[in-house]
Design a protein around this motif. Structure first.
Motif, PDB file in Angstrom:
ATOM      1  N   VAL A 219       0.840  -1.202   0.000  1.00 44.83           N
ATOM      2  CA  VAL A 219       0.000   0.000   0.000  1.00 44.83           C
ATOM      3  C   VAL A 219       0.868   1.242   0.000  1.00 44.83           C
ATOM      4  O   VAL A 219       0.637   2.190  -0.761  1.00 44.83           O
ATOM      5  CB  VAL A 219      -0.953   0.020   1.218  1.00 44.83           C
ATOM      6  CG1 VAL A 219      -1.649   1.371   1.332  1.00 44.83           C
ATOM      7  CG2 VAL A 219      -1.989  -1.083   1.094  1.00 44.83           C
ATOM      8  N   SER A 220       1.900   1.239   0.846  1.00 43.68           N
ATOM      9  CA  SER A 220       2.798   2.389   0.946  1.00 43.68           C
ATOM     10  C   SER A 220       3.484   2.653  -0.390  1.00 43.68           C
ATOM     11  O   SER A 220       3.571   3.806  -0.840  1.00 43.68           O
ATOM     12  CB  SER A 220       3.837   2.141   2.036  1.00 43.68           C
ATOM     13  OG  SER A 220       4.748   3.212   2.107  1.00 43.68           O
ATOM     14  N   ARG A 221       3.949   1.585  -1.045  1.00 42.91           N
ATOM     15  CA  ARG A 221       4.650   1.738  -2.320  1.00 42.91           C
ATOM     16  C   ARG A 221       3.707   2.261  -3.409  1.00 42.91           C
ATOM     17  O   ARG A 221       4.051   3.179  -4.162  1.00 42.91           O
ATOM     18  CB  ARG A 221       5.255   0.400  -2.740  1.00 42.91           C
ATOM     19  CG  ARG A 221       6.125   0.474  -3.981  1.00 42.91           C
ATOM     20  CD  ARG A 221       6.923  -0.788  -4.201  1.00 42.91           C
ATOM     21  NE  ARG A 221       6.069  -1.955  -4.372  1.00 42.91           N
ATOM     22  CZ  ARG A 221       5.937  -2.908  -3.469  1.00 42.91           C
ATOM     23  NH1 ARG A 221       6.572  -2.832  -2.325  1.00 42.91           N
ATOM     24  NH2 ARG A 221       5.148  -3.942  -3.699  1.00 42.91           N
ATOM     25  N   LEU A 222       2.495   1.701  -3.486  1.00 47.23           N
ATOM     26  CA  LEU A 222       1.522   2.141  -4.492  1.00 47.23           C
ATOM     27  C   LEU A 222       1.059   3.571  -4.221  1.00 47.23           C
ATOM     28  O   LEU A 222       0.842   4.350  -5.156  1.00 47.23           O
ATOM     29  CB  LEU A 222       0.322   1.186  -4.506  1.00 47.23           C
ATOM     30  CG  LEU A 222       0.596  -0.223  -5.058  1.00 47.23           C
ATOM     31  CD1 LEU A 222      -0.575  -1.144  -4.774  1.00 47.23           C
ATOM     32  CD2 LEU A 222       0.857  -0.158  -6.560  1.00 47.23           C
ATOM     33  N   GLU A 223       0.894   3.900  -2.939  1.00 48.43           N
ATOM     34  CA  GLU A 223       0.482   5.257  -2.571  1.00 48.43           C
ATOM     35  C   GLU A 223       1.518   6.282  -3.012  1.00 48.43           C
ATOM     36  O   GLU A 223       1.170   7.331  -3.593  1.00 48.43           O
ATOM     37  CB  GLU A 223       0.271   5.338  -1.067  1.00 48.43           C
ATOM     38  CG  GLU A 223      -0.112   6.721  -0.559  1.00 48.43           C
ATOM     39  CD  GLU A 223      -0.195   6.751   0.961  1.00 48.43           C
ATOM     40  OE1 GLU A 223      -0.836   5.849   1.527  1.00 48.43           O
ATOM     41  OE2 GLU A 223       0.410   7.648   1.571  1.00 48.43           O
ATOM     42  N   LYS A 224       2.799   5.996  -2.764  1.00 55.12           N
ATOM     43  CA  LYS A 224       3.864   6.920  -3.163  1.00 55.12           C
ATOM     44  C   LYS A 224       3.900   7.094  -4.678  1.00 55.12           C
ATOM     45  O   LYS A 224       4.082   8.208  -5.181  1.00 55.12           O
ATOM     46  CB  LYS A 224       5.213   6.413  -2.652  1.00 55.12           C
ATOM     47  CG  LYS A 224       5.393   6.547  -1.149  1.00 55.12           C
ATOM     48  CD  LYS A 224       6.738   5.979  -0.709  1.00 55.12           C
ATOM     49  CE  LYS A 224       6.903   6.090   0.805  1.00 55.12           C
ATOM     50  NZ  LYS A 224       8.182   5.471   1.269  1.00 55.12           N
ATOM     51  N   ALA A 225       3.733   5.988  -5.398  1.00 57.27           N
ATOM     52  CA  ALA A 225       3.745   6.068  -6.865  1.00 57.27           C
ATOM     53  C   ALA A 225       2.564   6.894  -7.378  1.00 57.27           C
ATOM     54  O   ALA A 225       2.710   7.705  -8.306  1.00 57.27           O
ATOM     55  CB  ALA A 225       3.696   4.655  -7.461  1.00 57.27           C
ATOM     56  N   ALA A 226       1.387   6.712  -6.740  1.00 54.35           N
ATOM     57  CA  ALA A 226       0.195   7.458  -7.158  1.00 54.35           C
ATOM     58  C   ALA A 226       0.357   8.950  -6.885  1.00 54.35           C
ATOM     59  O   ALA A 226       0.010   9.793  -7.725  1.00 54.35           O
ATOM     60  CB  ALA A 226      -1.036   6.914  -6.441  1.00 54.35           C
ATOM     61  N   LEU A 227       0.902   9.287  -5.717  1.00 57.52           N
ATOM     62  CA  LEU A 227       1.097  10.704  -5.376  1.00 57.52           C
ATOM     63  C   LEU A 227       2.121  11.356  -6.300  1.00 57.52           C
ATOM     64  O   LEU A 227       1.973  12.524  -6.687  1.00 57.52           O
ATOM     65  CB  LEU A 227       1.537  10.836  -3.919  1.00 57.52           C
ATOM     66  CG  LEU A 227       0.492  10.448  -2.872  1.00 57.52           C
ATOM     67  CD1 LEU A 227       1.075  10.556  -1.467  1.00 57.52           C
ATOM     68  CD2 LEU A 227      -0.739  11.331  -2.980  1.00 57.52           C
ATOM     69  N   LYS A 228       3.155  10.598  -6.645  1.00 60.36           N
ATOM     70  CA  LYS A 228       4.158  11.120  -7.572  1.00 60.36           C
ATOM     71  C   LYS A 228       3.522  11.403  -8.929  1.00 60.36           C
ATOM     72  O   LYS A 228       3.813  12.414  -9.572  1.00 60.36           O
ATOM     73  CB  LYS A 228       5.301  10.106  -7.715  1.00 60.36           C
ATOM     74  CG  LYS A 228       6.448  10.585  -8.597  1.00 60.36           C
ATOM     75  CD  LYS A 228       7.566   9.555  -8.635  1.00 60.36           C
ATOM     76  CE  LYS A 228       8.707  10.049  -9.510  1.00 60.36           C
ATOM     77  NZ  LYS A 228       9.813   9.051  -9.567  1.00 60.36           N
TER      78      LYS A 228
END
Length: 234
Positions: A219-228
């Motif tokens: 979740v953390s990894r996907l969240e960071k990618a989405a925010l980027k």
């Protein structure tokens, strides 16, 4: 070390004292990790010594484990408990107890299953509601200082407080909402779902992970990618 532990278990207090004095270096090495917290080093040293004494009193010679391997996590745990208990934000004893037990259960389940447990699994082991677990874990998170530097390019650092503002007009708010909606269209369905749950529904990463059936790390990894990705269009 084995001889001293054997003598200590036979009731010889001098052996216990020798074990404590002979392993003080473990405490000194551990407290180096916490010297930037603004705490007095003497206080951290005393708390670390308590962790060392507990590890000496509870060390089991029959286990094929080096003493330092057993003692260092005990010392770190004792210091972390001290820092949490002396946090400027006061948290009730019952909440702290639930949080500490939840962290212990989480580590045990990871070791047993080689997978990140869900909040519900942790709550089931503790026989409490999942809401209590989430609330307790959130409550022991350390607050971030407004003067915490978040970026430094060699000049004056940018602090957390530099990124905060409440002077916004209605037009700015309206335009930003439009740009966010347009940017959301650039995300895939899973990224949209995670962003919606995290920032519109206000759920924690652990809650999101349980809802969509993946680990909190994913979740953390996907969240960071989405925010980027969002930042490119907002």
């Amino acid at each position: 070390m084995k001889i001293l532990f054997t003598e200590m278990h036979q009731g010889k207090t001098q052996a216990r004292e020798k074990l404590i004095q002979g392993n003080i270096r473990l405490v000194l090495s551990v407290i180096q990790r916490f010297t930037n917290r603004g705490e007095y080093v003497d206080d951290l040293f005393q708390v670390g010594c308590i962790g060392l004494i507990k590890s000496i009193d509870n060390f089991d010679l029959s286990q094929n484990v080096r003493f330092s391997t057993y003692a260092v996590p005990m010392i770190i745990g004792e210091i972390r408990r001290y820092l949490r208990d002396n946090n400027a934000v006061r948290v009730s004893r019952s909440l702290r107890d639930i949080a500490y037990k939840a962290l212990q259960v989480r580590e045990k389940l990871i070791n047993d299953n080689s997978a990140e447990p869900t909040v519900s699994q942790i709550a089931q082991h503790l026989d409490v509601s999942r809401e209590e677990v989430v609330f307790a874990l959130d409550a022991i998170q350390e607050p971030v200082s407004l003067f915490e530097p978040i970026y430094n390019d060699g000049g004056d650092p940018i602090l957390v407080m530099d990124q905060l503002s409440d002077e916004r007009s209605g037009d700015e708010q309206w335009l930003e909402e439009i740009s966010i909606k347009e940017a959301m269209k650039k995300l895939n369905d899973r990224e949209k779902h995670i962003v919606s749950l995290r920032f519109f529904a206000g759920k924690t990463q652990m809650e999101v992970a349980e809802e969509i059936g993946i680990s909190q790390a994913q979740v953390s990894r996907l969240e960071k990618a989405a925010l980027k990705q969002l930042r490119k269009y907002v």
